[in-house]
Scaffold this motif. Structure first.
Motif, PDB file in Angstrom:
ATOM      1  N   GLY A  71       7.197 110.617 -20.516  1.00 14.14           N
ATOM      2  CA  GLY A  71       7.474 109.268 -20.011  1.00 14.14           C
ATOM      3  C   GLY A  71       8.260 108.448 -21.016  1.00 14.14           C
ATOM      4  O   GLY A  71       9.234 107.781 -20.674  1.00 14.14           O
ATOM      5  N   LEU A  72       7.861 108.548 -22.279  1.00 17.03           N
ATOM      6  CA  LEU A  72       8.561 107.808 -23.332  1.00 17.03           C
ATOM      7  C   LEU A  72      10.001 108.294 -23.465  1.00 17.03           C
ATOM      8  O   LEU A  72      10.925 107.506 -23.660  1.00 17.03           O
ATOM      9  N   GLY A  73      10.175 109.630 -23.367  1.00 13.62           N
ATOM     10  CA  GLY A  73      11.523 110.214 -23.463  1.00 13.62           C
ATOM     11  C   GLY A  73      12.412 109.708 -22.349  1.00 13.62           C
ATOM     12  O   GLY A  73      13.557 109.300 -22.593  1.00 13.62           O
ATOM     13  N   VAL A  74      11.880 109.710 -21.125  1.00 17.94           N
ATOM     14  CA  VAL A  74      12.661 109.229 -19.974  1.00 17.94           C
ATOM     15  C   VAL A  74      12.986 107.751 -20.151  1.00 17.94           C
ATOM     16  O   VAL A  74      14.124 107.312 -19.943  1.00 17.94           O
ATOM     17  N   LEU A  75      11.980 106.973 -20.585  1.00 20.36           N
ATOM     18  CA  LEU A  75      12.195 105.538 -20.813  1.00 20.36           C
ATOM     19  C   LEU A  75      13.283 105.300 -21.851  1.00 20.36           C
ATOM     20  O   LEU A  75      14.129 104.424 -21.707  1.00 20.36           O
ATOM     21  N   PHE A  76      13.270 106.124 -22.906  1.00 22.44           N
ATOM     22  CA  PHE A  76      14.246 105.984 -23.985  1.00 22.44           C
ATOM     23  C   PHE A  76      15.666 106.238 -23.461  1.00 22.44           C
ATOM     24  O   PHE A  76      16.580 105.456 -23.699  1.00 22.44           O
ATOM     25  N   VAL A  77      15.819 107.347 -22.712  1.00 23.31           N
ATOM     26  CA  VAL A  77      17.150 107.698 -22.181  1.00 23.31           C
ATOM     27  C   VAL A  77      17.629 106.616 -21.219  1.00 23.31           C
ATOM     28  O   VAL A  77      18.762 106.132 -21.312  1.00 23.31           O
ATOM     29  N   TYR A  78      16.738 106.208 -20.278  1.00 21.55           N
ATOM     30  CA  TYR A  78      17.118 105.179 -19.301  1.00 21.55           C
ATOM     31  C   TYR A  78      17.389 103.852 -19.984  1.00 21.55           C
ATOM     32  O   TYR A  78      18.335 103.144 -19.665  1.00 21.55           O
ATOM     33  N   GLY A  79      16.541 103.519 -20.956  1.00 23.86           N
ATOM     34  CA  GLY A  79      16.698 102.255 -21.668  1.00 23.86           C
ATOM     35  C   GLY A  79      18.013 102.203 -22.426  1.00 23.86           C
ATOM     36  O   GLY A  79      18.683 101.176 -22.453  1.00 23.86           O
ATOM     37  N   ARG A  80      18.381 103.335 -23.008  1.00 26.66           N
ATOM     38  CA  ARG A  80      19.639 103.377 -23.763  1.00 26.66           C
ATOM     39  C   ARG A  80      20.841 103.186 -22.834  1.00 26.66           C
ATOM     40  O   ARG A  80      21.777 102.468 -23.152  1.00 26.66           O
ATOM     41  N   ARG A  81      20.798 103.851 -21.677  1.00 27.79           N
ATOM     42  CA  ARG A  81      21.887 103.705 -20.705  1.00 27.79           C
ATOM     43  C   ARG A  81      21.967 102.262 -20.204  1.00 27.79           C
ATOM     44  O   ARG A  81      23.041 101.693 -20.058  1.00 27.79           O
ATOM     45  N   LEU A  82      20.783 101.708 -19.930  1.00 28.76           N
ATOM     46  CA  LEU A  82      20.711 100.343 -19.408  1.00 28.76           C
ATOM     47  C   LEU A  82      21.277  99.342 -20.416  1.00 28.76           C
ATOM     48  O   LEU A  82      22.142  98.540 -20.113  1.00 28.76           O
ATOM     49  N   LEU A  83      20.810  99.462 -21.655  1.00 28.57           N
ATOM     50  CA  LEU A  83      21.265  98.551 -22.704  1.00 28.57           C
ATOM     51  C   LEU A  83      22.751  98.757 -22.982  1.00 28.57           C
ATOM     52  O   LEU A  83      23.501  97.802 -23.168  1.00 28.57           O
ATOM     53  N   GLY A  84      23.177 100.025 -23.003  1.00 32.36           N
ATOM     54  CA  GLY A  84      24.590 100.338 -23.269  1.00 32.36           C
ATOM     55  C   GLY A  84      25.490  99.703 -22.235  1.00 32.36           C
ATOM     56  O   GLY A  84      26.525  99.116 -22.572  1.00 32.36           O
ATOM     57  N   ALA A  85      25.101  99.789 -20.960  1.00 31.06           N
ATOM     58  CA  ALA A  85      25.925  99.200 -19.892  1.00 31.06           C
ATOM     59  C   ALA A  85      25.940  97.689 -20.008  1.00 31.06           C
ATOM     60  O   ALA A  85      26.975  97.041 -19.828  1.00 31.06           O
ATOM     61  N   TRP A  86      24.778  97.110 -20.331  1.00 31.54           N
ATOM     62  CA  TRP A  86      24.728  95.646 -20.451  1.00 31.54           C
ATOM     63  C   TRP A  86      25.629  95.174 -21.601  1.00 31.54           C
ATOM     64  O   TRP A  86      26.383  94.215 -21.466  1.00 31.54           O
ATOM     65  N   LEU A  87      25.568  95.876 -22.732  1.00 28.58           N
ATOM     66  CA  LEU A  87      26.403  95.494 -23.881  1.00 28.58           C
ATOM     67  C   LEU A  87      27.884  95.678 -23.566  1.00 28.58           C
ATOM     68  O   LEU A  87      28.735  94.919 -24.012  1.00 28.58           O
ATOM     69  N   THR A  88      28.197  96.720 -22.783  1.00 23.07           N
ATOM     70  CA  THR A  88      29.598  97.002 -22.458  1.00 23.07           C
ATOM     71  C   THR A  88      30.188  95.954 -21.526  1.00 23.07           C
ATOM     72  O   THR A  88      31.340  95.547 -21.691  1.00 23.07           O
ATOM     73  N   TYR A  89      29.401  95.512 -20.549  1.00 27.23           N
ATOM     74  CA  TYR A  89      29.987  94.687 -19.490  1.00 27.23           C
ATOM     75  C   TYR A  89      29.683  93.195 -19.586  1.00 27.23           C
ATOM     76  O   TYR A  89      30.103  92.433 -18.731  1.00 27.23           O
ATOM     77  N   ARG A  90      28.959  92.740 -20.635  1.00 23.12           N
ATOM     78  CA  ARG A  90      28.774  91.290 -20.785  1.00 23.12           C
ATOM     79  C   ARG A  90      30.079  90.730 -21.363  1.00 23.12           C
ATOM     80  O   ARG A  90      30.992  91.487 -21.655  1.00 23.12           O
ATOM     81  N   ASP A  91      30.193  89.478 -21.529  1.00 23.20           N
ATOM     82  CA  ASP A  91      31.356  88.788 -22.092  1.00 23.20           C
ATOM     83  C   ASP A  91      32.497  88.635 -21.076  1.00 23.20           C
ATOM     84  O   ASP A  91      32.646  89.435 -20.158  1.00 23.20           O
ATOM     85  N   THR A  92      33.288  87.627 -21.348  1.00 21.22           N
ATOM     86  CA  THR A  92      34.414  87.297 -20.470  1.00 21.22           C
ATOM     87  C   THR A  92      35.564  88.290 -20.658  1.00 21.22           C
ATOM     88  O   THR A  92      35.811  88.761 -21.762  1.00 21.22           O
ATOM     89  N   ARG A  93      36.229  88.601 -19.549  1.00 24.66           N
ATOM     90  CA  ARG A  93      37.381  89.501 -19.602  1.00 24.66           C
ATOM     91  C   ARG A  93      38.581  88.851 -18.941  1.00 24.66           C
ATOM     92  O   ARG A  93      38.425  87.966 -18.092  1.00 24.66           O
ATOM     93  N   VAL A  94      39.773  89.289 -19.334  1.00 24.27           N
ATOM     94  CA  VAL A  94      40.983  88.819 -18.658  1.00 24.27           C
ATOM     95  C   VAL A  94      41.624  90.000 -17.950  1.00 24.27           C
ATOM     96  O   VAL A  94      41.745  91.091 -18.525  1.00 24.27           O
ATOM     97  N   VAL A  95      41.996  89.770 -16.701  1.00 23.39           N
ATOM     98  CA  VAL A  95      42.640  90.808 -15.886  1.00 23.39           C
ATOM     99  C   VAL A  95      43.785  90.161 -15.119  1.00 23.39           C
ATOM    100  O   VAL A  95      43.882  88.936 -15.050  1.00 23.39           O
ATOM    101  N   VAL A  96      44.645  90.997 -14.563  1.00 24.53           N
ATOM    102  CA  VAL A  96      45.707  90.481 -13.695  1.00 24.53           C
ATOM    103  C   VAL A  96      45.178  90.524 -12.265  1.00 24.53           C
ATOM    104  O   VAL A  96      44.795  91.585 -11.766  1.00 24.53           O
ATOM    105  N   CYS A  97      45.146  89.358 -11.634  1.00 23.39           N
ATOM    106  CA  CYS A  97      44.645  89.304 -10.250  1.00 23.39           C
ATOM    107  C   CYS A  97      45.627  90.073  -9.351  1.00 23.39           C
ATOM    108  O   CYS A  97      46.817  89.741  -9.308  1.00 23.39           O
ATOM    109  N   PRO A  98      45.165  91.088  -8.645  1.00 25.01           N
ATOM    110  CA  PRO A  98      46.069  91.861  -7.797  1.00 25.01           C
ATOM    111  C   PRO A  98      46.682  91.032  -6.663  1.00 25.01           C
ATOM    112  O   PRO A  98      47.722  91.386  -6.136  1.00 25.01           O
ATOM    113  N   GLU A  99      46.054  89.898  -6.346  1.00 21.34           N
ATOM    114  CA  GLU A  99      46.549  89.119  -5.216  1.00 21.34           C
ATOM    115  C   GLU A  99      47.743  88.229  -5.596  1.00 21.34           C
ATOM    116  O   GLU A  99      48.747  88.196  -4.909  1.00 21.34           O
ATOM    117  N   ASN A 100      47.639  87.523  -6.756  1.00 19.55           N
ATOM    118  CA  ASN A 100      48.756  86.634  -7.127  1.00 19.55           C
ATOM    119  C   ASN A 100      49.474  87.094  -8.395  1.00 19.55           C
ATOM    120  O   ASN A 100      50.381  86.425  -8.865  1.00 19.55           O
TER     121      ASN A 100
END
Ligand SMILES: [Zn+2]
Length: 192
Positions: free
Chosen positions: A16-45
Protein backbone atom coordinates in the motif's frame (compact mmCIF):
# COMPACT_ATOMS: atom_id res chain seq x y z
CA UNK A 1 7.34 -14.09 16.55
CA UNK A 2 4.71 -12.46 14.25
CA UNK A 3 1.61 -14.47 13.46
CA UNK A 4 0.74 -15.25 9.79
CA UNK A 5 -2.00 -12.62 10.02
CA UNK A 6 0.48 -9.99 11.17
CA UNK A 7 2.85 -10.95 8.33
CA UNK A 8 0.08 -10.59 5.74
CA UNK A 9 -0.90 -7.26 7.29
CA UNK A 10 2.73 -6.08 7.16
CA UNK A 11 3.16 -7.06 3.49
CA UNK A 12 -0.17 -5.42 2.60
CA UNK A 13 0.92 -2.23 4.36
CA UNK A 14 4.23 -2.21 2.47
CA UNK A 15 2.50 -2.74 -0.88
CA UNK A 16 0.00 0.00 0.00
CA UNK A 17 2.80 2.39 0.88
CA UNK A 18 4.59 1.56 -2.38
CA UNK A 19 1.47 2.25 -4.44
CA UNK A 20 0.84 5.47 -2.50
CA UNK A 21 4.43 6.56 -3.12
CA UNK A 22 4.24 5.94 -6.89
CA UNK A 23 0.81 7.60 -7.20
CA UNK A 24 1.82 10.46 -4.93
CA UNK A 25 4.93 11.13 -6.97
CA UNK A 26 2.96 11.21 -10.23
CA UNK A 27 0.32 13.43 -8.65
CA UNK A 28 2.83 15.88 -7.21
CA UNK A 29 4.91 15.83 -10.41
CA UNK A 30 1.90 16.76 -12.54
CA UNK A 31 0.85 19.49 -10.13
CA UNK A 32 4.36 21.01 -10.14
CA UNK A 33 4.52 20.77 -13.93
CA UNK A 34 1.20 22.41 -14.71
CA UNK A 35 0.86 25.14 -12.04
CA UNK A 36 1.94 28.70 -12.90
CA UNK A 37 0.88 31.01 -15.69
CA UNK A 38 1.72 30.17 -19.29
CA UNK A 39 1.69 32.13 -22.53
CA UNK A 40 0.37 30.55 -25.71
CA UNK A 41 -0.81 31.73 -29.11
CA UNK A 42 -4.60 31.65 -29.20
CA UNK A 43 -5.51 29.53 -32.24
CA UNK A 44 -8.61 31.66 -32.80
CA UNK A 45 -7.09 35.16 -33.10
CA UNK A 46 -3.35 34.22 -33.39
CA UNK A 47 -2.47 36.56 -30.48
CA UNK A 48 -0.43 35.78 -27.40
CA UNK A 49 -2.62 35.11 -24.38
CA UNK A 50 -1.89 34.10 -20.79
CA UNK A 51 -3.56 30.95 -19.53
CA UNK A 52 -3.64 28.86 -16.38
CA UNK A 53 -3.98 25.10 -16.52
CA UNK A 54 -6.20 23.44 -13.92
CA UNK A 55 -3.20 21.92 -12.11
CA UNK A 56 -5.31 20.08 -9.53
CA UNK A 57 -7.28 18.31 -12.27
CA UNK A 58 -4.05 17.44 -14.12
CA UNK A 59 -2.56 16.09 -10.89
CA UNK A 60 -5.59 13.98 -9.96
CA UNK A 61 -5.74 12.43 -13.45
CA UNK A 62 -1.96 11.83 -13.63
CA UNK A 63 -1.82 8.54 -11.64
CA UNK A 64 -4.13 6.87 -14.20
CA UNK A 65 -1.58 7.50 -16.94
CA UNK A 66 -1.36 10.73 -18.92
CA UNK A 67 -2.42 13.93 -17.11
CA UNK A 68 -5.63 15.34 -18.55
CA UNK A 69 -5.24 19.04 -19.30
CA UNK A 70 -7.95 21.66 -19.18
CA UNK A 71 -7.80 25.41 -18.72
CA UNK A 72 -8.66 27.09 -15.47
CA UNK A 73 -8.33 30.63 -16.82
CA UNK A 74 -7.41 32.64 -19.90
CA UNK A 75 -7.01 36.36 -20.53
CA UNK A 76 -9.77 36.06 -23.17
CA UNK A 77 -12.21 34.67 -20.64
CA UNK A 78 -15.00 35.08 -19.67
CA UNK A 79 -15.92 36.31 -23.18
CA UNK A 80 -14.39 33.19 -24.78
CA UNK A 81 -14.92 30.80 -21.89
CA UNK A 82 -16.73 28.31 -24.13
CA UNK A 83 -13.76 27.97 -26.52
CA UNK A 84 -12.41 24.60 -27.56
CA UNK A 85 -9.16 25.12 -25.62
CA UNK A 86 -7.13 24.08 -28.68
CA UNK A 87 -4.16 26.01 -27.25
CA UNK A 88 -3.66 23.12 -24.80
CA UNK A 89 -1.76 21.25 -27.52
CA UNK A 90 0.99 23.90 -27.22
CA UNK A 91 1.25 23.23 -23.49
CA UNK A 92 1.20 19.47 -23.97
CA UNK A 93 4.03 19.59 -26.50
CA UNK A 94 6.19 21.95 -24.39
CA UNK A 95 5.01 22.40 -20.79
CA UNK A 96 8.14 24.34 -19.82
CA UNK A 97 8.56 26.25 -23.10
CA UNK A 98 5.42 28.31 -22.54
CA UNK A 99 5.73 28.71 -18.77
CA UNK A 100 6.21 32.42 -18.03
CA UNK A 101 8.74 31.82 -15.28
CA UNK A 102 10.83 29.53 -17.50
CA UNK A 103 10.78 32.00 -20.39
CA UNK A 104 12.01 34.76 -18.08
CA UNK A 105 14.63 32.52 -16.43
CA UNK A 106 15.97 31.60 -19.90
CA UNK A 107 16.09 35.27 -20.86
CA UNK A 108 18.04 36.35 -17.75
CA UNK A 109 20.28 33.26 -17.54
CA UNK A 110 23.17 34.29 -19.80
CA UNK A 111 22.82 38.02 -19.31
CA UNK A 112 24.40 40.56 -16.97
CA UNK A 113 22.70 43.43 -15.19
CA UNK A 114 22.54 46.44 -17.51
CA UNK A 115 23.53 48.70 -14.60
CA UNK A 116 26.13 46.93 -12.43
CA UNK A 117 27.20 44.37 -15.09
CA UNK A 118 27.00 41.46 -12.65
CA UNK A 119 25.87 38.18 -14.25
CA UNK A 120 22.46 36.96 -13.07
CA UNK A 121 23.15 33.29 -12.42
CA UNK A 122 20.29 31.58 -10.64
CA UNK A 123 17.19 33.74 -10.26
CA UNK A 124 15.45 33.86 -6.87
CA UNK A 125 11.91 34.75 -7.88
CA UNK A 126 10.42 34.81 -4.41
CA UNK A 127 12.71 37.26 -2.66
CA UNK A 128 15.16 38.73 -5.23
CA UNK A 129 13.13 39.12 -8.37
CA UNK A 130 15.08 40.88 -11.16
CA UNK A 131 13.60 43.83 -13.02
CA UNK A 132 13.96 45.64 -16.34
CA UNK A 133 15.37 48.84 -17.78
CA UNK A 134 13.24 50.56 -20.42
CA UNK A 135 14.74 52.32 -23.45
CA UNK A 136 14.47 55.67 -21.60
CA UNK A 137 16.67 54.31 -18.76
CA UNK A 138 13.81 53.96 -16.27
CA UNK A 139 13.70 50.83 -14.13
CA UNK A 140 10.48 48.89 -14.13
CA UNK A 141 9.37 45.79 -12.25
CA UNK A 142 7.52 42.83 -13.70
CA UNK A 143 4.42 43.62 -11.64
CA UNK A 144 3.84 46.55 -14.05
CA UNK A 145 3.13 44.14 -16.92
CA UNK A 146 0.65 41.41 -17.69
CA UNK A 147 2.03 37.94 -18.52
CA UNK A 148 0.72 38.04 -22.11
CA UNK A 149 2.87 41.15 -22.72
CA UNK A 150 6.24 39.51 -22.07
CA UNK A 151 7.03 38.56 -25.67
CA UNK A 152 6.76 42.22 -26.67
CA UNK A 153 8.59 43.50 -23.60
CA UNK A 154 11.75 41.39 -23.66
CA UNK A 155 13.16 42.70 -26.98
CA UNK A 156 12.84 46.36 -25.95
CA UNK A 157 14.11 46.17 -22.35
CA UNK A 158 17.41 45.39 -20.66
CA UNK A 159 17.77 43.14 -17.62
CA UNK A 160 18.36 44.74 -14.22
CA UNK A 161 19.27 42.89 -11.04
CA UNK A 162 17.28 43.01 -7.81
CA UNK A 163 20.01 44.99 -5.99
CA UNK A 164 20.09 47.74 -8.62
CA UNK A 165 16.30 47.87 -8.78
CA UNK A 166 16.10 48.26 -4.98
CA UNK A 167 18.81 50.94 -4.97
CA UNK A 168 17.01 52.82 -7.76
CA UNK A 169 13.67 52.56 -5.97
CA UNK A 170 15.28 53.91 -2.78
CA UNK A 171 16.93 56.76 -4.72
CA UNK A 172 13.59 57.65 -6.31
CA UNK A 173 11.68 57.54 -3.03
CA UNK A 174 14.37 59.22 -0.88
CA UNK A 175 16.47 61.48 -3.14
CA UNK A 176 17.59 63.51 -0.12
CA UNK A 177 19.40 60.48 1.36
CA UNK A 178 21.32 59.37 -1.74
CA UNK A 179 24.80 60.18 -3.01
CA UNK A 180 24.80 60.07 -6.82
CA UNK A 181 27.62 58.66 -8.93
CA UNK A 182 27.74 58.91 -12.73
CA UNK A 183 26.36 55.76 -14.37
CA UNK A 184 28.97 53.19 -15.34
CA UNK A 185 31.67 54.46 -12.96
CA UNK A 186 30.85 52.36 -9.96
CA UNK A 187 28.19 50.46 -8.11
CA UNK A 188 24.56 51.64 -8.03
CA UNK A 189 23.79 54.87 -6.13
CA UNK A 190 24.68 54.36 -2.51
CA UNK A 191 22.69 55.36 0.52
CA UNK A 192 24.38 58.26 2.31
ZN1 LIG B 1 22.72 45.28 -11.04
Amino acid sequence: MPTPFQLVLGVAALVGLGVLFVYGRRLLGAWLTYRDTRVVVCPENRKVVAVAVDAAHAALSAPQGHPELRLEDCTRWPEKAGCGQECLSQIESSPEGCRVRSILADWYRDKSCAFCQRPFGEIHWHDRKPALMASDGKFVEWAAFRPEQIMGILPVHKPVCWDCFQAESFRRDHPELVTERPQGTGPPPSMA
